[in-house]
Every structure is written in structure tokens, then in C-alpha cells.
Design an enzyme around this catalytic site. Structure first.
Site, PDB file in Angstrom:
ATOM      1  CG  HIS A 208      38.543  42.066  42.860  1.00 21.86           C
ATOM      2  ND1 HIS A 208      39.815  41.874  43.298  1.00 21.86           N
ATOM      3  CD2 HIS A 208      38.114  43.201  43.465  1.00 21.86           C
ATOM      4  CE1 HIS A 208      40.159  42.835  44.140  1.00 21.86           C
ATOM      5  NE2 HIS A 208      39.138  43.659  44.260  1.00 21.86           N
TER       6      HIS A 208
HETATM    7  C1  UD1 Z   1      34.920  45.767  46.830  1.00 18.52           C
HETATM    8  C2  UD1 Z   1      35.727  47.081  46.904  1.00 18.52           C
HETATM    9  C3  UD1 Z   1      37.141  46.838  46.384  1.00 18.52           C
HETATM   10  C4  UD1 Z   1      37.793  45.684  47.118  1.00 18.52           C
HETATM   11  C5  UD1 Z   1      36.904  44.447  47.012  1.00 18.52           C
HETATM   12  C6  UD1 Z   1      37.485  43.283  47.776  1.00 18.52           C
HETATM   13  C7  UD1 Z   1      34.424  49.144  46.508  1.00 18.52           C
HETATM   14  C8  UD1 Z   1      34.187  50.226  45.549  1.00 18.52           C
HETATM   15  N1  UD1 Z   1      35.141  48.090  46.026  1.00 18.52           N
HETATM   16  O1  UD1 Z   1      34.830  45.394  45.475  1.00 18.52           O
HETATM   17  O2  UD1 Z   1      37.906  48.010  46.588  1.00 18.52           O
HETATM   18  O3  UD1 Z   1      39.051  45.431  46.537  1.00 18.52           O
HETATM   19  O4  UD1 Z   1      35.620  44.777  47.566  1.00 18.52           O
HETATM   20  O5  UD1 Z   1      36.736  42.114  47.586  1.00 18.52           O
HETATM   21  O6  UD1 Z   1      34.003  49.221  47.635  1.00 18.52           O
HETATM   22  N2  UD1 Z   1      29.164  39.814  46.096  1.00 18.52           N
HETATM   23  C9  UD1 Z   1      28.823  38.566  46.561  1.00 18.52           C
HETATM   24  N3  UD1 Z   1      28.983  38.306  47.896  1.00 18.52           N
HETATM   25  C10 UD1 Z   1      29.463  39.214  48.762  1.00 18.52           C
HETATM   26  C11 UD1 Z   1      29.785  40.489  48.291  1.00 18.52           C
HETATM   27  C12 UD1 Z   1      29.649  40.775  46.952  1.00 18.52           C
HETATM   28  O7  UD1 Z   1      28.400  37.716  45.812  1.00 18.52           O
HETATM   29  O8  UD1 Z   1      29.587  38.907  49.965  1.00 18.52           O
HETATM   30  C13 UD1 Z   1      29.013  40.098  44.653  1.00 18.52           C
HETATM   31  C14 UD1 Z   1      27.764  40.893  44.364  1.00 18.52           C
HETATM   32  O9  UD1 Z   1      27.190  40.412  43.241  1.00 18.52           O
HETATM   33  C15 UD1 Z   1      28.295  42.298  44.127  1.00 18.52           C
HETATM   34  C16 UD1 Z   1      29.680  42.050  43.576  1.00 18.52           C
HETATM   35  O10 UD1 Z   1      30.134  40.860  44.213  1.00 18.52           O
HETATM   36  O11 UD1 Z   1      27.479  42.997  43.260  1.00 18.52           O
HETATM   37  C17 UD1 Z   1      30.635  43.163  43.859  1.00 18.52           C
HETATM   38  O12 UD1 Z   1      30.649  43.502  45.263  1.00 18.52           O
HETATM   39  P1  UD1 Z   1      30.983  44.997  45.728  1.00 18.52           P
HETATM   40  O13 UD1 Z   1      31.069  45.059  47.209  1.00 18.52           O
HETATM   41  O14 UD1 Z   1      30.090  45.957  45.032  1.00 18.52           O
HETATM   42  O15 UD1 Z   1      32.409  45.282  45.110  1.00 18.52           O
HETATM   43  P2  UD1 Z   1      33.714  44.360  45.001  1.00 18.52           P
HETATM   44  O16 UD1 Z   1      33.952  44.095  43.563  1.00 18.52           O
HETATM   45  O17 UD1 Z   1      33.636  43.202  45.946  1.00 18.52           O
END
Ligand code: UD1
Length: 366
Positions: A208
Site C-alpha cells: 500500500h
Molecule cells: C496510512 C499511514 C501508513 C500506514 C497505513 C496503514 C500516513 C502518512 N500513512 O496510510 O503509514 O502504513 O495507514 O494502513 O499516515 N481509506 C479508506 N478507508 C479507511 C481509510 C482510508 O477507504 O478507513 C482510503 C481513502 O481513500 C484514503 C486512502 O485509503 O484516501 C489512504 O488512507 P490514508 O490514511 O491517507 O493513508 P494510508 O495509505 O492508509
């Protein structure tokens, strides 16, 4: 006697695994009042709620409900909402975990209000500022008053950066506390059987990181490599929401293998169970490098660097980046049965939360 509560802050999936043992320890001791603050960075049941229920974490006392967004927007939203909360009722200290955007935003809000910041998993460094997590780590550590390191490298990095020794404590890895607590119930899940797979008869893949999934050419190349690998050993691929979105954007791409199983993200127990029974794990996750090391399962890490060097030096992780040739080379070693095994990692003993709670009790009483 400590009367004001500690705020324990968690926002994203890996935070919840680190939060659980500390909450349990504080409940057991009963002398450190605390409140759980969920920033809402992760919010889907599978990314958040399932971790609270499988790890037995009580419902958060506060949810800031920030949701997703560009990192600047997300960080700013947390900062604004968390500051408001801190102004309403000042805690004795704010405890943050790991390296996600919530970690950075909450330590910044607290330190500007002169509230002590405690960082669990301090000092880890990949020395790669292209990773958002590395910036989060460096800034959080500068702002922290008590820094709990999980491995020796954390202590030496912090010392080199000029953090005074009296603020740094080597306490071991709190994720291992969760792993030890949970492994028996994880194994009861029989997750491979439910997926029609036998123990040791599949590879587990997770990815991811923006460096692997946010560039179309790299993502396509990785998908092709794992489709090919699946012809030799079935691949199970729980797809993180970020990766799912990127795959949807690859309109022309189709996986051509019946042995490449794309499934929903896993909860913690299924993830541990699938790791424990895998022949090999391919991942870009920090936490899984540690979990596979503890479980002595080969971990082919899809990154050029790691902030957890002990998993390479003493553990089962091998760094291969996203280079097909290096991925295959490490995979062939696994198939040939001559992949390295894990050694004993100091202080990964399931008692990290106990050490943290003791130090916090003493430090906050002063
Ligand atoms: C975040 C952390 C990363 C960690 C990962 C674990 C940062 C910079 N990154 O990355 O270090 O390894 O979490 O999973 O904080 N989304 C959903 N549902 C959710 C949450 C997110 O669909 O419950 C989708 C959204 O479209 C979002 C994307 O996932 O834009 C990314 O989520 P985000 O929290 O920005 O970063 P991660 O890639 O999850």
C-alpha cells in the site's frame, strides 16, 4: 497521585495494534487515568472497528472523525480538532504511537500547548524523506518529551540527533505484546482453510506504500510479477483501500492467473493467522516485517530501505525494492529451502506495555 488523564491517541490501523496492550496494562494497574482519542484517519470497519473489537480495545472516548484527504488537509484537520479538545480539558500528557499523520498532528498540537508528548516507537529512521512516515517520525521525536524506542537503532538515531539521553527509554516492541496476546485466537481462525489453502502452500502479499502503488507503471509491473509467482505458489492478496483505488484506475489491466486471490483487507486475527501459515510474505508494511520476524516466516520486503533494521539484521526480512529480478531471487531462495531464519530480538518479549506504564507512572508523578 495523577488525577488528570493521559490522552492515548490512535488514528490508523497500525496504531490500534500498539494502543491495545497499553490500554490493557493501564486498566490492570488502575493508577493512571486515561482517555482514548481516535482521530478518525481510518474509519472503515475493516480498517478500524474490527481492530478495536478483535483486540478488545474499549470504544474511543472521543472520535475526531477527520476522515481521508490530502496529507496536508488531513494533518490540518487533526491539528485543529485535537487542539480544541486539549483546550477543553488539559491532559497530563499525550501518548502518540508510530509514524502516521495522526501521530505528527497530535504531537504538534500538544507540544505547542506545553503538554508533555510521549512517543511510543520513537527513533526509527529509514533515512528516506520521500516517505511521509519518515517526516512524521523525525518531527514527532523532536517534539517529544518521553521517547520509547522499540529497538537499539532507535536509541542510537535519537542520540545522534541530539535528543538528551534522559528522555530516551529502550522498552522493546509493543506490537509483539499484541501478537503474543492474540496468536492463540488468531490460529483458531484457520484462515487458510477458509480460503481453500493449506498451511505452507501459499504466499501472502500486501502493498500500500505510495512508492509501490501510486505510479501506474510500477504497480502494473508488480502485479505482473506476482501473477507469475502465483503460477508457482498461490498468492493471497488482501487489498488495502489505497491500492484498490489505484487498481481501479488501471482500466486496461487484468490479472491472468487463477492462483492470484485478491481479497478484502484482513482484520488483525486473520492477518496473523495467514502470516503464520504462509510459506513466504511479500510486503511493504513496517509492522509485518516485525510480525514475520517474530513468527520466523520469510519476509520479502518491497522497499529499498527500512526504519526497522533489526528485522533485516536478526530477522527474516530481505529488502528487494520493486525490482522483479530481486523479488524473484529472494523467492527462489525460499522455494529452495535455504532462506535465513530469525534470531532472538532483545526485548521483544510481550512485556513492553508493562515497562512503558511503569516509566510513565514515575515520570508523570514528578
Ligand atoms: C496510512 C499511514 C501508513 C500506514 C497505513 C496503514 C500516513 C502518512 N500513512 O496510510 O503509514 O502504513 O495507514 O494502513 O499516515 N481509506 C479508506 N478507508 C479507511 C481509510 C482510508 O477507504 O478507513 C482510503 C481513502 O481513500 C484514503 C486512502 O485509503 O484516501 C489512504 O488512507 P490514508 O490514511 O491517507 O493513508 P494510508 O495509505 O492508509
Amino acid at each position: 497521585m495523577i488525577t488528570k488523564p493521559l490522552y492515548l491517541v490512535a488514528g490508523a490501523r497500525p496504531n490500534f495494534i500498539k494502543l491495545a496492550p497499553l490500554v490493557r496494562q493501564l486498566q490492570r494497574q488502575g493508577d493512571l487515568p486515561h482517555r482514548i482519542v481516535h482521530t478518525g484517519q481510518h474509519y472503515d470497519y475493516v480498517m478500524s472497528g474490527s481492530f478495536f473489537s478483535t483486540l478488545g480495545i474499549p470504544e474511543p472516548d472521543v472520535n475526531l472523525d477527520v476522515g481521508s484527504g490530502e496529507q496536508g488537509v488531513q494533518t490540518a484537520r487533526i491539528l485543529e480538532r485535537f487542539e480544541k479538545l486539549l483546550l477543553e480539558a488539559t491532559p497530563s500528557a499525550v501518548v502518540v504511537f508510530g509514524d502516521v499523520n495522526s501521530t505528527l498532528a497530535c504531537s504538534l498540537a500538544a507540544s505547542k500547548l506545553q503538554i508533555p508528548v510521549v512517543h511510543v516507537e520513537a527513533g526509527l529512521r529509514s533515512f528516506d524523506r520521500s516517505m511521509p512516515e519518515e517526516i512524521n517520525r523525525v518531527v514527532t521525536d523532536i517534539l517529544s518529551d518521553i521517547l520509547f524506542a522499540s529497538e537499539e537503532s532507535g536509541v542510537s538515531n535519537l542520540s545522534r540527533e541530539g535528543i538528551p539521553a534522559h528522555k530516551i527509554y529502550l522498552v522493546g516492541n509493543i506490537m509483539i505484546d499484541s501478537l503474543e496476546d492474540t496468536l492463540p485466537s488468531a490460529l483458531d481462525r484457520n484462515t487458510p482453510t477458509r480460503l481453500g489453502l493449506g498451511s505452507g502452500d501459499y504466499a501472502l502479499l500486501t502493498m500500500h506504500r505510495p512508492s509501490n502503488v501510486d505510479h501506474e507503471e510500477i504497480l502494473k509491473c508488480l502485479m505482473n510479477v506476482f501473477a507469475e509467482i502465483s503460477l508457482q505458489l498461490p498468492v493471497v492478496f488482501p487489498v488495502h483501500p489505497r491500492t484498490y483505488q489505484r487498481l481501479q484506475e488501471l482500466s486496461t489491466y487484468r490479472v491472468v492467473s487463477d492462483h492470484f486471490h485478491m481479497i478484502e483487507p484482513l482484520d488483525y486475527l486473520d492477518s496473523l493467522c495467514l502470516q503464520k501459515h504462509a510459506r513466504v510474505v511479500f510486503t511493504d508494511s513496517g509492522g509485518m516485517q516485525e510480525e514475520t520476524t517474530y513468527l520466523d516466516i520469510p519476509c520479502i520486503t518491497l522497499r529499498e530501505n527500512t526504519e526497522r533494521p533489526v528485522t533485516v539484521e536478526l530477522g527474516t526480512s530481505t529488502l528487494v525494492g520493486n525490482d522483479p529480478e530481486r523479488i524473484w531471487q529472494a523467492f527462489r531462495q525460499v522455494l529452495a529451502g535455504n532462506y535465513k531464519h530469525a534470531g532472538q530480538i532483545p526485548l521483544w518479549d510481550g512485556r513492553c506495555a508493562e515497562r512503558i506504564a511503569k516509566i510513565l507512572g514515575e515520570a508523570l508523578a514528578d
